[in-house]
Motif scaffolding. Sequence first.
Motif, PDB file in Angstrom:
ATOM      1  N   ASN A 157     -16.452  -3.184 -16.015  1.00 32.82           N
ATOM      2  CA  ASN A 157     -16.805  -2.124 -15.065  1.00 32.82           C
ATOM      3  C   ASN A 157     -17.929  -2.555 -14.123  1.00 32.82           C
ATOM      4  OD1 ASN A 157     -14.936  -0.441 -16.193  1.00 32.82           O
ATOM      5  ND2 ASN A 157     -16.303   1.321 -16.268  1.00 32.82           N
ATOM      6  N   SER A 158     -18.936  -3.260 -14.679  1.00 29.01           N
ATOM      7  CA  SER A 158     -20.075  -3.669 -13.859  1.00 29.01           C
ATOM      8  C   SER A 158     -19.665  -4.660 -12.780  1.00 29.01           C
ATOM      9  CB  SER A 158     -21.161  -4.298 -14.728  1.00 29.01           C
ATOM     10  OG  SER A 158     -21.509  -3.422 -15.741  1.00 29.01           O
ATOM     11  N   ILE A 159     -18.644  -5.464 -13.064  1.00 30.04           N
ATOM     12  CA  ILE A 159     -18.190  -6.431 -12.049  1.00 30.04           C
ATOM     13  C   ILE A 159     -17.150  -5.774 -11.127  1.00 30.04           C
ATOM     14  CG2 ILE A 159     -17.017  -8.654 -11.704  1.00 30.04           C
ATOM     15  CD1 ILE A 159     -18.225  -9.423 -14.503  1.00 30.04           C
ATOM     16  N   ALA A 160     -16.180  -5.070 -11.739  1.00 31.79           N
ATOM     17  CA  ALA A 160     -15.057  -4.519 -10.958  1.00 31.79           C
ATOM     18  C   ALA A 160     -15.508  -3.485  -9.925  1.00 31.79           C
ATOM     19  CB  ALA A 160     -14.035  -3.896 -11.902  1.00 31.79           C
ATOM     20  N   LEU A 161     -16.615  -2.792 -10.195  1.00 33.86           N
ATOM     21  CA  LEU A 161     -17.009  -1.722  -9.267  1.00 33.86           C
ATOM     22  C   LEU A 161     -17.328  -2.252  -7.870  1.00 33.86           C
ATOM     23  CD1 LEU A 161     -20.390  -1.149  -8.637  1.00 33.86           C
ATOM     24  CD2 LEU A 161     -20.318  -1.092 -11.101  1.00 33.86           C
ATOM     25  N   TRP A 162     -17.666  -3.564  -7.776  1.00 36.63           N
ATOM     26  CA  TRP A 162     -17.976  -4.132  -6.465  1.00 36.63           C
ATOM     27  C   TRP A 162     -16.717  -4.435  -5.666  1.00 36.63           C
ATOM     28  CZ3 TRP A 162     -22.858  -3.236  -5.736  1.00 36.63           C
ATOM     29  CH2 TRP A 162     -23.717  -3.218  -6.831  1.00 36.63           C
ATOM     30  N   PHE A 163     -15.551  -4.384  -6.320  1.00 39.07           N
ATOM     31  CA  PHE A 163     -14.299  -4.755  -5.639  1.00 39.07           C
ATOM     32  C   PHE A 163     -13.398  -3.561  -5.362  1.00 39.07           C
ATOM     33  CE2 PHE A 163     -15.717  -8.442  -8.079  1.00 39.07           C
ATOM     34  CZ  PHE A 163     -15.793  -9.384  -7.053  1.00 39.07           C
ATOM     35  N   GLY A 179      -1.698  16.339  -6.184  1.00 39.17           N
ATOM     36  CA  GLY A 179      -2.089  15.503  -7.322  1.00 39.17           C
ATOM     37  C   GLY A 179      -3.592  15.371  -7.466  1.00 39.17           C
ATOM     38  N   ILE A 180      -3.978  14.736  -8.592  1.00 35.04           N
ATOM     39  CA  ILE A 180      -5.401  14.431  -8.805  1.00 35.04           C
ATOM     40  C   ILE A 180      -5.724  13.204  -7.957  1.00 35.04           C
ATOM     41  CG2 ILE A 180      -7.034  13.522 -10.501  1.00 35.04           C
ATOM     42  CD1 ILE A 180      -5.539  15.183 -12.604  1.00 35.04           C
ATOM     43  N   ASN A 181      -6.886  13.233  -7.308  1.00 33.79           N
ATOM     44  CA  ASN A 181      -7.266  12.049  -6.533  1.00 33.79           C
ATOM     45  C   ASN A 181      -8.647  11.564  -6.939  1.00 33.79           C
ATOM     46  OD1 ASN A 181      -8.588  14.296  -5.140  1.00 33.79           O
ATOM     47  ND2 ASN A 181      -9.211  12.690  -3.728  1.00 33.79           N
ATOM     48  N   LEU A 182      -8.872  10.273  -6.734  1.00 27.76           N
ATOM     49  CA  LEU A 182     -10.210   9.717  -6.929  1.00 27.76           C
ATOM     50  C   LEU A 182     -10.766   9.452  -5.537  1.00 27.76           C
ATOM     51  CD1 LEU A 182      -9.500   7.129  -9.759  1.00 27.76           C
ATOM     52  CD2 LEU A 182     -10.152   9.508  -9.999  1.00 27.76           C
ATOM     53  N   TYR A 183     -12.073   9.651  -5.372  1.00 29.25           N
ATOM     54  CA  TYR A 183     -12.641   9.454  -4.044  1.00 29.25           C
ATOM     55  C   TYR A 183     -13.833   8.499  -4.122  1.00 29.25           C
ATOM     56  CZ  TYR A 183     -14.723  10.225   0.458  1.00 29.25           C
ATOM     57  OH  TYR A 183     -15.249  10.014   1.699  1.00 29.25           O
ATOM     58  N   VAL A 184     -13.811   7.490  -3.264  1.00 30.68           N
ATOM     59  CA  VAL A 184     -14.884   6.492  -3.256  1.00 30.68           C
ATOM     60  C   VAL A 184     -15.509   6.413  -1.871  1.00 30.68           C
ATOM     61  CG1 VAL A 184     -15.496   4.084  -3.684  1.00 30.68           C
ATOM     62  CG2 VAL A 184     -13.645   5.129  -4.978  1.00 30.68           C
ATOM     63  N   ASP A 185     -16.803   6.680  -1.779  1.00 32.98           N
ATOM     64  CA  ASP A 185     -17.562   6.384  -0.561  1.00 32.98           C
ATOM     65  C   ASP A 185     -18.878   5.734  -0.992  1.00 32.98           C
ATOM     66  OD1 ASP A 185     -18.857   8.498  -1.614  1.00 32.98           O
ATOM     67  OD2 ASP A 185     -18.736   9.815   0.116  1.00 32.98           O
ATOM     68  N   THR A 186     -19.806   5.532  -0.066  1.00 37.30           N
ATOM     69  CA  THR A 186     -21.046   4.833  -0.430  1.00 37.30           C
ATOM     70  C   THR A 186     -21.815   5.606  -1.498  1.00 37.30           C
ATOM     71  OG1 THR A 186     -21.086   4.276   1.895  1.00 37.30           O
ATOM     72  CG2 THR A 186     -22.966   3.591   0.617  1.00 37.30           C
ATOM     73  N   TYR A 187     -21.784   6.940  -1.398  1.00 39.33           N
ATOM     74  CA  TYR A 187     -22.454   7.800  -2.383  1.00 39.33           C
ATOM     75  C   TYR A 187     -21.914   7.503  -3.785  1.00 39.33           C
ATOM     76  CZ  TYR A 187     -23.998  12.317  -4.376  1.00 39.33           C
ATOM     77  OH  TYR A 187     -24.564  13.302  -5.139  1.00 39.33           O
ATOM     78  N   THR A 188     -20.581   7.486  -3.913  1.00 40.98           N
ATOM     79  CA  THR A 188     -19.958   7.205  -5.214  1.00 40.98           C
ATOM     80  C   THR A 188     -20.301   5.790  -5.668  1.00 40.98           C
ATOM     81  OG1 THR A 188     -18.112   8.450  -4.307  1.00 40.98           O
ATOM     82  CG2 THR A 188     -17.792   7.483  -6.469  1.00 40.98           C
ATOM     83  N   MET A 189     -20.265   4.838  -4.712  1.00 42.16           N
ATOM     84  CA  MET A 189     -20.532   3.441  -5.063  1.00 42.16           C
ATOM     85  C   MET A 189     -21.939   3.278  -5.645  1.00 42.16           C
ATOM     86  SD  MET A 189     -18.083   1.290  -4.647  1.00 42.16           S
ATOM     87  CE  MET A 189     -18.855  -0.294  -4.417  1.00 42.16           C
ATOM     88  N   MET A 204      -9.041  -3.011  -4.818  1.00 49.34           N
ATOM     89  CA  MET A 204      -8.673  -2.625  -6.181  1.00 49.34           C
ATOM     90  C   MET A 204      -8.838  -1.108  -6.348  1.00 49.34           C
ATOM     91  SD  MET A 204     -10.114  -4.215  -9.718  1.00 49.34           S
ATOM     92  CE  MET A 204     -11.539  -3.199  -9.896  1.00 49.34           C
ATOM     93  N   SER A 205      -7.898  -0.523  -7.092  1.00 51.30           N
ATOM     94  CA  SER A 205      -7.985   0.923  -7.290  1.00 51.30           C
ATOM     95  C   SER A 205      -9.107   1.271  -8.288  1.00 51.30           C
ATOM     96  CB  SER A 205      -6.651   1.437  -7.819  1.00 51.30           C
ATOM     97  OG  SER A 205      -6.809   2.763  -8.256  1.00 51.30           O
ATOM     98  N   PRO A 206      -9.866   2.322  -7.999  1.00 47.39           N
ATOM     99  CA  PRO A 206     -10.960   2.681  -8.926  1.00 47.39           C
ATOM    100  C   PRO A 206     -10.470   3.194 -10.274  1.00 47.39           C
ATOM    101  CG  PRO A 206     -10.739   4.305  -7.178  1.00 47.39           C
ATOM    102  CD  PRO A 206      -9.821   3.188  -6.827  1.00 47.39           C
ATOM    103  N   ILE A 207      -9.163   3.474 -10.390  1.00 51.16           N
ATOM    104  CA  ILE A 207      -8.644   3.998 -11.664  1.00 51.16           C
ATOM    105  C   ILE A 207      -8.897   3.026 -12.814  1.00 51.16           C
ATOM    106  CG2 ILE A 207      -6.281   3.089 -11.355  1.00 51.16           C
ATOM    107  CD1 ILE A 207      -7.102   6.499 -12.827  1.00 51.16           C
TER     108      ILE A 207
END
Lengths: 111, 459
Positions: free
Chosen positions: B35-41, B57-67, B1-4
């Motif tokens: 948000n609390s549920i979706a962040l795990w997916f 473009g603008i980008n979103l970045y997800v790694d373990t730190y962000t998670m 799922m996209s973090p957007i």
Amino acid sequence: MIQYAAILMMMIGLYGLFINRHVMKIIVSLNVLELGLNLFIISIGYVTGGIAPIMTSTHATSALLYVDPLPQALVLTSIVIGVGTTALGLAIARKIYETYGTLDLERLEDK
Amino acid sequence: MSPIFLIAIPLILAFLSIISHKIAPYLVIAGTLFNSIALWFITPGVHSIGGFELPIGINLYVDTYTMLGLAVVNLLFLCVVIIHIQKQKKYASVLLVALVGLNGLLLTGDLFNLFVFLEISGIAAYILSTSNQKPYHTFQYLVMGSIGSSLYLFGLIILYAMVGSLNLMHIVHLIETQNIPYSSLILPFLLMFIGLGVEAKLLPFNAWVKGILSHAHGFVGSIIASVYAATISFVFGRLILHVFQFEGRILLVITILLLVGVVLGEAMAFSTSKAREILLYSSIAQASIVILLFVQGLVIWAVYLIIANAIAKFVLFTVIGHASKEQCDELSTLSGLFQKHVFVGIATTIATLSMMGLPLFVGFLIKVNYVMILANQSQWLIIIVLILSAVVEGIYYVRMLTKLWFSEQETPNVQYAWGVQALLAIMAAFLLIFGIIREPLSRFDDTIDQITEEIEVLF
């Protein structure tokens, strides 16, 4: 050169924030600071002799000297945010007057 | 799922909440629960927005730190909403906007976008702080916050003029490849550091903190000192680790500034007798320690410290903020508070002991580890200041706990709902369990932050 004028304007705004002890004057100073910043942002994109960054039938190539369009987009966002902050500041100023009956910070600090 | 979706769904709900005030509180609960549920997916990696590839473009970045940041911030936000939404219904839309801002701050990979989210979350925080009924202090917060974000933007624009990009990863790549001398980057970096320092409560940019937190009840206290503080620390950490990368004389100046922040914060907390002032000065010192660890390159222990602090501060501000609003702020009038509320007392004691860094609690594990790493780096000055500050912190927290547990006079009449007590117990259990069972903490190390590897792949 225009950058120095914008930075000077920011400094005037900052100076106003430090010396003024009146809520409305502080809001005005904040606006001067933000206006200086917005002018600075716009000035970054300026290119001497550059044309508007729009491709038309007469300017159908990207090889021409365009001004940088990105700061223009950024400054729009920055202006909108500035307006929002000012509106909120004025609303709080009104609340301050309702609560304490004054907008003078010297007198507010005693209360 | 996209973090957007973590940003878009609360934003849509915020618009809907304006239409009907009756359903607004339910929308807040729905948004935070989503948000609390979706962040795990959400899928890790770089997510380009609107089909514009990096670096345009603008980008979103997800790694373990962000998670980790998303998990802490969204779950704590959910707890704040569960506890306070009944009494703070009129702030429903603002809470959703705050949720948008905080998630955006953690996710965005674009530094101008970061400024926008900084302002969104900032404006939401100013409005939330009006519930203290102290408009003068809210105004002070607004002015300081606006100056801070203006300075951040000023620094960012200078940086853009120098490197020609606004994307975090692209900027890091360009600085490395174009061999821009560090001396010319100091001005924009310092301006951005000061700008973020205002929100992160760093000395000397934290004049607003006393006005807001010393009058805060449980709602504002827990959201500003816990949720906002954690988010800003995560964002600050990322910028320090990858963009600022302080070195040489500037590293020395920043380190000394942060150490002074730690010492003054602890000294002010020691010298006051008001419960909320103790907590707010202590959080100023803790914020400086977190940033100090990032500046020294200790990623994982800084992250654990942010999480442990956020949970402990949530418990403390919920308990003390609520009691102080009902009674007076002085410790002497709150003495014996826990005699009637043993569960609340035990939870608060665990949170406080964890903050102090006593054995058996997670705070101890974190403190020992970062002191050991600093010792390996021979950072003796920092270690001495941190140990001294821990001793001072121990004294004033023990003094506070003794006052709150024991009393010879009549105990104050404060009520805590059962739901609140249960939540506080869960938080305290978390601090205790991770203090005893250490394996989960050793699962992560400094590699939780994967931006450097991502830059190598992308450019």
